[in-house]
Scaffold this motif. Structure first.
Motif, PDB file in Angstrom:
ATOM      1  N   ASN A  75      37.630  10.611  16.660  1.00 50.43           N
ATOM      2  CA  ASN A  75      37.176  10.333  18.025  1.00 50.43           C
ATOM      3  C   ASN A  75      36.382   9.035  18.019  1.00 50.43           C
ATOM      4  N   LEU A  76      36.879   8.077  18.795  1.00 50.89           N
ATOM      5  CA  LEU A  76      36.275   6.747  18.803  1.00 50.89           C
ATOM      6  C   LEU A  76      35.871   6.358  20.211  1.00 50.89           C
ATOM      7  N   VAL A  77      34.835   5.527  20.295  1.00 57.20           N
ATOM      8  CA  VAL A  77      34.497   4.887  21.564  1.00 57.20           C
ATOM      9  C   VAL A  77      34.682   3.390  21.382  1.00 57.20           C
ATOM     10  N   PHE A  78      35.481   2.762  22.253  1.00 56.95           N
ATOM     11  CA  PHE A  78      35.553   1.305  22.295  1.00 56.95           C
ATOM     12  C   PHE A  78      34.578   0.853  23.365  1.00 56.95           C
ATOM     13  N   ALA A 125      36.435  -7.294  27.655  1.00 54.07           N
ATOM     14  CA  ALA A 125      36.231  -7.621  26.229  1.00 54.07           C
ATOM     15  C   ALA A 125      37.493  -7.369  25.413  1.00 54.07           C
ATOM     16  N   GLY A 126      38.462  -6.657  25.998  1.00 57.18           N
ATOM     17  CA  GLY A 126      39.698  -6.369  25.260  1.00 57.18           C
ATOM     18  C   GLY A 126      39.760  -4.930  24.763  1.00 57.18           C
ATOM     19  N   LYS A 127      38.906  -4.076  25.286  1.00 60.15           N
ATOM     20  CA  LYS A 127      38.877  -2.674  24.829  1.00 60.15           C
ATOM     21  C   LYS A 127      40.224  -1.991  25.067  1.00 60.15           C
ATOM     22  N   GLY A 128      40.737  -2.158  26.290  1.00 63.22           N
ATOM     23  CA  GLY A 128      42.001  -1.502  26.641  1.00 63.22           C
ATOM     24  C   GLY A 128      43.160  -2.039  25.813  1.00 63.22           C
ATOM     25  N   THR A 129      43.229  -3.355  25.701  1.00 62.18           N
ATOM     26  CA  THR A 129      44.311  -3.988  24.928  1.00 62.18           C
ATOM     27  C   THR A 129      44.266  -3.512  23.486  1.00 62.18           C
ATOM     28  N   GLN A 130      43.087  -3.518  22.888  1.00 62.69           N
ATOM     29  CA  GLN A 130      42.975  -3.140  21.480  1.00 62.69           C
ATOM     30  C   GLN A 130      43.175  -1.629  21.292  1.00 62.69           C
ATOM     31  N   ALA A 131      42.725  -0.841  22.246  1.00 69.13           N
ATOM     32  CA  ALA A 131      42.923   0.612  22.133  1.00 69.13           C
ATOM     33  C   ALA A 131      44.420   0.920  22.142  1.00 69.13           C
ATOM     34  N   LYS A 132      45.164   0.251  23.042  1.00 73.26           N
ATOM     35  CA  LYS A 132      46.616   0.486  23.136  1.00 73.26           C
ATOM     36  C   LYS A 132      47.297   0.145  21.817  1.00 73.26           C
ATOM     37  N   ARG A 133      46.807  -0.898  21.144  1.00 72.05           N
ATOM     38  CA  ARG A 133      47.411  -1.303  19.863  1.00 72.05           C
ATOM     39  C   ARG A 133      47.197  -0.244  18.783  1.00 72.05           C
ATOM     40  N   LEU A 134      46.135   0.537  18.903  1.00 74.14           N
ATOM     41  CA  LEU A 134      45.810   1.507  17.846  1.00 74.14           C
ATOM     42  C   LEU A 134      46.424   2.884  18.073  1.00 74.14           C
ATOM     43  N   VAL A 135      46.836   3.134  19.323  1.00 72.08           N
ATOM     44  CA  VAL A 135      47.306   4.470  19.692  1.00 72.08           C
ATOM     45  C   VAL A 135      48.397   4.998  18.759  1.00 72.08           C
ATOM     46  N   PHE A 155      38.166   6.495  23.432  1.00 71.08           N
ATOM     47  CA  PHE A 155      37.598   6.263  24.754  1.00 71.08           C
ATOM     48  C   PHE A 155      37.472   4.766  24.975  1.00 71.08           C
ATOM     49  N   ASP A 156      37.869   4.346  26.164  1.00 67.35           N
ATOM     50  CA  ASP A 156      37.801   2.922  26.504  1.00 67.35           C
ATOM     51  C   ASP A 156      37.178   2.830  27.896  1.00 67.35           C
ATOM     52  N   GLY A 157      35.977   2.264  27.960  1.00 69.74           N
ATOM     53  CA  GLY A 157      35.287   2.170  29.253  1.00 69.74           C
ATOM     54  C   GLY A 157      34.466   3.413  29.556  1.00 69.74           C
ATOM     55  N   LYS A 204      49.322   3.893  15.833  1.00 71.23           N
ATOM     56  CA  LYS A 204      48.894   3.906  14.433  1.00 71.23           C
ATOM     57  C   LYS A 204      48.080   5.167  14.112  1.00 71.23           C
ATOM     58  N   LEU A 205      47.186   5.539  15.024  1.00 72.76           N
ATOM     59  CA  LEU A 205      46.319   6.691  14.756  1.00 72.76           C
ATOM     60  C   LEU A 205      46.906   8.004  15.297  1.00 72.76           C
ATOM     61  N   GLY A 206      47.889   7.886  16.187  1.00 73.57           N
ATOM     62  CA  GLY A 206      48.490   9.100  16.767  1.00 73.57           C
ATOM     63  C   GLY A 206      47.550   9.848  17.698  1.00 73.57           C
ATOM     64  N   ILE A 207      46.632   9.128  18.308  1.00 75.23           N
ATOM     65  CA  ILE A 207      45.731   9.741  19.301  1.00 75.23           C
ATOM     66  C   ILE A 207      45.751   8.877  20.558  1.00 75.23           C
ATOM     67  N   PRO A 208      45.532   9.489  21.735  1.00 70.92           N
ATOM     68  CA  PRO A 208      45.664   8.707  22.965  1.00 70.92           C
ATOM     69  C   PRO A 208      44.429   7.879  23.304  1.00 70.92           C
ATOM     70  N   GLN A 209      44.682   6.862  24.109  1.00 71.65           N
ATOM     71  CA  GLN A 209      43.591   6.071  24.689  1.00 71.65           C
ATOM     72  C   GLN A 209      43.141   6.805  25.953  1.00 71.65           C
ATOM     73  N   VAL A 210      41.865   6.969  26.126  1.00 68.78           N
ATOM     74  CA  VAL A 210      41.363   7.587  27.362  1.00 68.78           C
ATOM     75  C   VAL A 210      40.505   6.542  28.082  1.00 68.78           C
ATOM     76  N   SER A 211      41.120   5.923  29.084  1.00 67.24           N
ATOM     77  CA  SER A 211      40.431   4.885  29.848  1.00 67.24           C
ATOM     78  C   SER A 211      40.065   5.449  31.206  1.00 67.24           C
ATOM     79  N   THR A 212      38.769   5.590  31.466  1.00 62.63           N
ATOM     80  CA  THR A 212      38.361   6.144  32.764  1.00 62.63           C
ATOM     81  C   THR A 212      38.816   5.218  33.896  1.00 62.63           C
ATOM     82  N   GLY A 213      38.771   3.897  33.659  1.00 67.54           N
ATOM     83  CA  GLY A 213      39.217   2.960  34.693  1.00 67.54           C
ATOM     84  C   GLY A 213      40.685   3.183  35.033  1.00 67.54           C
TER      85      GLY A 213
END
Ligand code: AMP
Length: 208
Positions: free
Chosen positions: A2-5, A11-21, A83-85, A23-32
């Motif tokens: 479980n990570l928080v960006f 700052a690129g949180k969403g872009t970088q989170a999408k790149r890791l999804v 988590f992103d945002g 690889k890590l097999g876990i979803p990006q959760v962007s409240t925005g």
């Protein structure tokens, strides 16, 4: 995992989170993104976010936490999330600790993407989103290919970008003091440079 960006808007949180999804097999959760989808769907819930979002203001904690609790119940979130945002206030960070405590989960790491204000304003004002598919571009650094129809987010103008940055400094950044006090690992990385450079720094920071 479980990570928080964490970091200012743009700052690129969403872009970088999408790149890791993948690889890590876990979803990006962007409240925005969740809020924009609700708004687009025309739901009553979405209508409650609109006035805040269009002015670049933070949505009240209780509304945000409702979304987060619901999102964490989905099957794909069982093994971890990025988590992103979120969290964006000390109240949200405390509430997340409570939710994770109830679920027997822990927050492994907070990754802060440091980007200076002037870069933020330029990134946000130049950001464009494909009407189909939502791919992000920047008019100068990553222009959309000919024929791709793009639009600008309603809150991506210079005035709102500065307001969002100020809220980040005043309201969101203190979350890092909360994490320092509660012993959550916080990794700060330089968020400028190429996408690949930033990805590599993030992977080092999370031990991948
Ligand atoms: P973002 O896509 O992360 O830049 O968020 C866009 C807008 O959605 C923000 O300017 C806020 O109005 C709202 N928002 C997103 N996440 C949160 C949050 N965790 N707390 C409060 N408001 C949020």
């Amino acid at each position: 995992m479980n990570l928080v960006f964490f970091g200012p808007p743009g700052a690129g949180k969403g872009t970088q989170a999408k790149r890791l999804v993948s690889k890590l097999g876990i979803p990006q959760v962007s409240t925005g993104e969740i809020m924009r989808a609700e708004l687009k769907s025309g739901s009553d819930l979405g209508a409650r976010f609109e006035s805040f979002m269009s002015l670049g203001k933070l949505v009240p904690d209780e509304l945000v936490l409702e979304l987060i609790k619901k999102r964490l119940e989905a099957d794909d979130a069982a093994n971890g999330v990025i988590f992103d945002g979120f969290p964006r206030t000390v109240g949200q960070a405390k509430a997340l600790d409570g939710i994770f405590g109830d679920l027997n989960r822990t927050l492994d790491r907070v990754v802060v993407l440091d980007v200076p204000e002037e870069d933020i304003v330029e990134r946000i004002s130049g950001r464009r989103i494909a009407v189909d598919g939502g791919q992000e571009y920047h008019i100068r650094y990553n222009p959309p290919p000919a024929g791709v129809d793009v639009k600008q987010r309603a809150d991506d103008n210079e005035e709102t970008a500065r307001k969002r940055y100020q809220d980040y400094k005043g309201i969101t950044e203190p979350v890092l003091e909360y994490y320092a006090a509660t012993g959550t690992v916080v990794e700060r990385i330089v968020g400028t440079g190429s996408l690949d450079e930033v990805s590599a720094r993030i992977e080092t920071a999370i031990g991948e």
